[in-house]
Design a protein around this motif. Structure first.
Motif, PDB file in Angstrom:
ATOM      1  N   VAL A  37     -11.028  47.051  60.665  1.00  0.00           N
ATOM      2  CA  VAL A  37     -10.686  45.545  61.357  1.00  0.00           C
ATOM      3  C   VAL A  37     -10.628  44.314  59.946  1.00  0.00           C
ATOM      4  CG1 VAL A  37     -10.617  44.046  62.859  1.00  0.00           C
ATOM      5  CG2 VAL A  37     -10.940  46.787  63.059  1.00  0.00           C
ATOM      6  N   SER A  50      -8.582  53.442  60.662  1.00  0.00           N
ATOM      7  CA  SER A  50      -8.592  54.490  61.029  1.00  0.00           C
ATOM      8  C   SER A  50      -9.007  55.937  60.594  1.00  0.00           C
ATOM      9  CB  SER A  50      -9.634  54.305  62.918  1.00  0.00           C
ATOM     10  OG  SER A  50      -9.019  52.628  63.137  1.00  0.00           O
ATOM     11  N   TYR A  95     -13.827  44.220  57.776  1.00  0.00           N
ATOM     12  CA  TYR A  95     -15.140  44.185  58.473  1.00  0.00           C
ATOM     13  C   TYR A  95     -15.874  45.481  58.830  1.00  0.00           C
ATOM     14  CZ  TYR A  95     -15.819  39.531  61.333  1.00  0.00           C
ATOM     15  OH  TYR A  95     -16.537  38.533  60.921  1.00  0.00           O
ATOM     16  N   GLN A 100     -17.541  54.265  69.628  1.00  0.00           N
ATOM     17  CA  GLN A 100     -18.631  53.765  70.624  1.00  0.00           C
ATOM     18  C   GLN A 100     -18.811  55.896  71.032  1.00  0.00           C
ATOM     19  OE1 GLN A 100     -17.268  51.967  74.348  1.00  0.00           O
ATOM     20  NE2 GLN A 100     -19.534  51.831  74.863  1.00  0.00           N
ATOM     21  N   TYR A 105     -10.977  57.833  68.923  1.00  0.00           N
ATOM     22  CA  TYR A 105     -11.156  56.257  67.637  1.00  0.00           C
ATOM     23  C   TYR A 105      -9.962  54.840  68.001  1.00  0.00           C
ATOM     24  CZ  TYR A 105      -5.772  56.623  66.783  1.00  0.00           C
ATOM     25  OH  TYR A 105      -4.236  56.108  66.442  1.00  0.00           O
ATOM     26  N   GLY A 106     -10.573  54.081  67.905  1.00  0.00           N
ATOM     27  CA  GLY A 106      -9.834  52.813  68.249  1.00  0.00           C
ATOM     28  C   GLY A 106     -11.137  52.216  69.682  1.00  0.00           C
ATOM     29  N   ALA A 107     -12.196  52.896  69.937  1.00  0.00           N
ATOM     30  CA  ALA A 107     -12.934  52.700  70.881  1.00  0.00           C
ATOM     31  C   ALA A 107     -14.265  52.175  70.057  1.00  0.00           C
ATOM     32  CB  ALA A 107     -13.565  54.077  71.814  1.00  0.00           C
ATOM     33  N   PHE A 108     -13.906  50.346  69.229  1.00  0.00           N
ATOM     34  CA  PHE A 108     -15.091  49.531  68.490  1.00  0.00           C
ATOM     35  C   PHE A 108     -15.705  49.209  69.372  1.00  0.00           C
ATOM     36  CE2 PHE A 108     -11.241  50.417  66.093  1.00  0.00           C
ATOM     37  CZ  PHE A 108     -10.182  49.528  65.882  1.00  0.00           C
ATOM     38  N   GLU A 109     -17.200  49.443  68.966  1.00  0.00           N
ATOM     39  CA  GLU A 109     -18.431  49.394  69.404  1.00  0.00           C
ATOM     40  C   GLU A 109     -18.573  48.234  68.467  1.00  0.00           C
ATOM     41  OE1 GLU A 109     -20.552  52.168  69.890  1.00  0.00           O
ATOM     42  OE2 GLU A 109     -22.161  51.128  71.664  1.00  0.00           O
ATOM     43  N   TRP A 111     -20.168  46.412  64.823  1.00  0.00           N
ATOM     44  CA  TRP A 111     -19.310  45.865  63.171  1.00  0.00           C
ATOM     45  C   TRP A 111     -20.574  45.728  62.655  1.00  0.00           C
ATOM     46  CZ3 TRP A 111     -13.943  44.180  64.445  1.00  0.00           C
ATOM     47  CH2 TRP A 111     -13.793  44.090  65.691  1.00  0.00           C
ATOM     48  N   GLY A 112     -19.656  45.469  60.655  1.00  0.00           N
ATOM     49  CA  GLY A 112     -20.798  45.059  60.052  1.00  0.00           C
ATOM     50  C   GLY A 112     -20.295  43.426  60.036  1.00  0.00           C
ATOM     51  N   GLN A 113     -21.365  43.058  59.288  1.00  0.00           N
ATOM     52  CA  GLN A 113     -20.762  41.652  58.919  1.00  0.00           C
ATOM     53  C   GLN A 113     -19.264  41.663  57.954  1.00  0.00           C
ATOM     54  OE1 GLN A 113     -22.970  39.046  59.503  1.00  0.00           O
ATOM     55  NE2 GLN A 113     -23.377  40.942  61.098  1.00  0.00           N
TER      56      GLN A 113
ATOM     57  N   ARG B  33     -11.540  46.002  76.383  1.00  0.00           N
ATOM     58  CA  ARG B  33     -12.688  45.657  75.099  1.00  0.00           C
ATOM     59  C   ARG B  33     -12.465  44.020  75.339  1.00  0.00           C
ATOM     60  NH1 ARG B  33     -16.003  50.033  72.402  1.00  0.00           N
ATOM     61  NH2 ARG B  33     -15.086  52.218  73.855  1.00  0.00           N
ATOM     62  N   PHE B  35     -14.384  41.187  72.508  1.00  0.00           N
ATOM     63  CA  PHE B  35     -15.682  40.835  72.242  1.00  0.00           C
ATOM     64  C   PHE B  35     -16.080  39.584  71.430  1.00  0.00           C
ATOM     65  CE2 PHE B  35     -15.674  45.512  69.607  1.00  0.00           C
ATOM     66  CZ  PHE B  35     -13.817  45.791  70.814  1.00  0.00           C
ATOM     67  N   ALA B  42     -19.966  38.664  62.728  1.00  0.00           N
ATOM     68  CA  ALA B  42     -18.922  39.402  63.258  1.00  0.00           C
ATOM     69  C   ALA B  42     -19.152  39.662  64.322  1.00  0.00           C
ATOM     70  CB  ALA B  42     -19.645  40.823  62.765  1.00  0.00           C
ATOM     71  N   PRO B  43     -17.977  39.984  65.532  1.00  0.00           N
ATOM     72  CA  PRO B  43     -17.676  40.467  66.615  1.00  0.00           C
ATOM     73  C   PRO B  43     -18.667  41.459  67.844  1.00  0.00           C
ATOM     74  CG  PRO B  43     -15.287  40.527  65.657  1.00  0.00           C
ATOM     75  CD  PRO B  43     -16.407  40.844  64.380  1.00  0.00           C
ATOM     76  N   LEU B  45     -19.754  43.346  71.212  1.00  0.00           N
ATOM     77  CA  LEU B  45     -18.476  43.909  72.205  1.00  0.00           C
ATOM     78  C   LEU B  45     -19.287  43.776  73.211  1.00  0.00           C
ATOM     79  CD1 LEU B  45     -16.639  46.149  73.487  1.00  0.00           C
ATOM     80  CD2 LEU B  45     -18.885  48.210  73.075  1.00  0.00           C
ATOM     81  N   TYR B  88      -8.858  43.462  73.652  1.00  0.00           N
ATOM     82  CA  TYR B  88      -8.248  44.213  72.589  1.00  0.00           C
ATOM     83  C   TYR B  88      -7.804  45.762  73.471  1.00  0.00           C
ATOM     84  CZ  TYR B  88      -9.456  48.877  69.693  1.00  0.00           C
ATOM     85  OH  TYR B  88      -9.095  49.792  68.865  1.00  0.00           O
ATOM     86  N   ALA B  90      -5.911  49.707  73.249  1.00  0.00           N
ATOM     87  CA  ALA B  90      -5.579  51.014  72.101  1.00  0.00           C
ATOM     88  C   ALA B  90      -4.298  51.782  72.931  1.00  0.00           C
ATOM     89  CB  ALA B  90      -6.423  50.963  71.191  1.00  0.00           C
ATOM     90  N   LEU B  95      -2.887  49.198  68.351  1.00  0.00           N
ATOM     91  CA  LEU B  95      -4.447  48.919  68.308  1.00  0.00           C
ATOM     92  C   LEU B  95      -4.458  47.667  68.035  1.00  0.00           C
ATOM     93  CD1 LEU B  95      -5.179  52.210  67.488  1.00  0.00           C
ATOM     94  CD2 LEU B  95      -7.413  51.690  66.346  1.00  0.00           C
TER      95      LEU B  95
END
Lengths: 121, 106
Positions: A37, A50, A95, A100, A105-109, A111-113, B33, B35, B42-43, B45, B88, B90, B95
């Motif tokens: 993202v 993804s 990012y 999750q 796919y797309g169930a974002f949980e 994140w990196g920096q 969701r 964020f 960073a974001p 959740l 958010y 999807a 998405l």
């Protein structure tokens, strides 16, 4: 603890190419879909791409299709994003994001920096 | 493609309830969701499946859904809750993030 560490961002000229990496720890990498993202400076979030846990299925936003390639190496716990034919509008913080749950796919949980990719001449 | 619409800013005093809405046709069909993103970070959740709260997120954060609108509610907002908040959702290969809402608590 789940950790995602992106790298590879650097200044690139328009038309150039770059490969970003995201090395993960703290979970069974192959069990989860992963995504990239991006966030242009001062702007909102935009899904880019993804990939399924096995790497057998990939998905791209229409705005980047054909110019970006997502891949993963489950033996190295690493996610990749290859960017080609870069444009000024691709300038963003990229990012790496963990899903999750497995099997989707797309169930974002988590994140990196992020790693910054400035595209400029 | 689908769009998610959020107010650009919301402002409350400490201790008040902050409500941030997110609207879009997509939301009548699939879960949302939320964020939280603080400056330079960073974001994170804070809500999934419209109203579920991940472990470690304070109870003052809650979510609800009605038709094509979802709402993030922060009960008793604190100065530390100042951040940008993104909804958010999807479906298929769409998405989508909302444009973000800047929450000011002062």
């Amino acid at each position: 603890e789940v950790q995602l560490l992106e790298s590879g961002g650097r200044l690139v000229q328009p038309g150039g190419s770059l490969r970003l990496s995201c090395t993960v720890s703290g979970f069974t990498f192959s069990d989860f879909s992963m995504s990239w993202v991006r966030q242009p400076p001062g702007k909102g979030l935009q899904w880019v791409s993804s990939i399924s846990g096995t790497g057998g299925a990939t998905y791209y936003a229409d705005s980047v299709k054909g110019r970006l390639t997502i891949s993963r190496d489950n033996s190295r716990n690493t996610l990749y994003l290859e960017l080609h034919s870069l444009r000024v509008e691709d300038t963003a913080l990229y990012y790496c994001v963990k899903d999750q749950k497995s099997g989707t796919y797309g169930a974002f949980e988590v994140w990196g920096q992020g790693t910054l990719v400035p595209v400029s001449s | 493609s689908y769009d998610l619409t959020q107010p650009s800013s919301v402002s409350v005093s400490p201790g008040q309830t902050a409500r941030i809405t997110c609207s879009g046709d997509l939301l009548a069909k699939v879960y949302s969701r939320w964020f939280q993103q603080k400056p330079g970070q960073a974001p994170v959740l804070v809500i999934y499946k419209d109203s579920e709260r991940p472990s470690g997120i304070p109870e003052r954060f809650s979510g609800s859904s009605s038709g094509t609108t979802v709402t993030l509610t922060i009960s008793g907002a604190q100065v530390d809750d100042e951040a940008d908040y993104y909804c958010y959702s999807a479906t298929d290969n769409n998405l989508v993030f909302g444009g973000g809402t800047k929450l000011t608590v002062l």
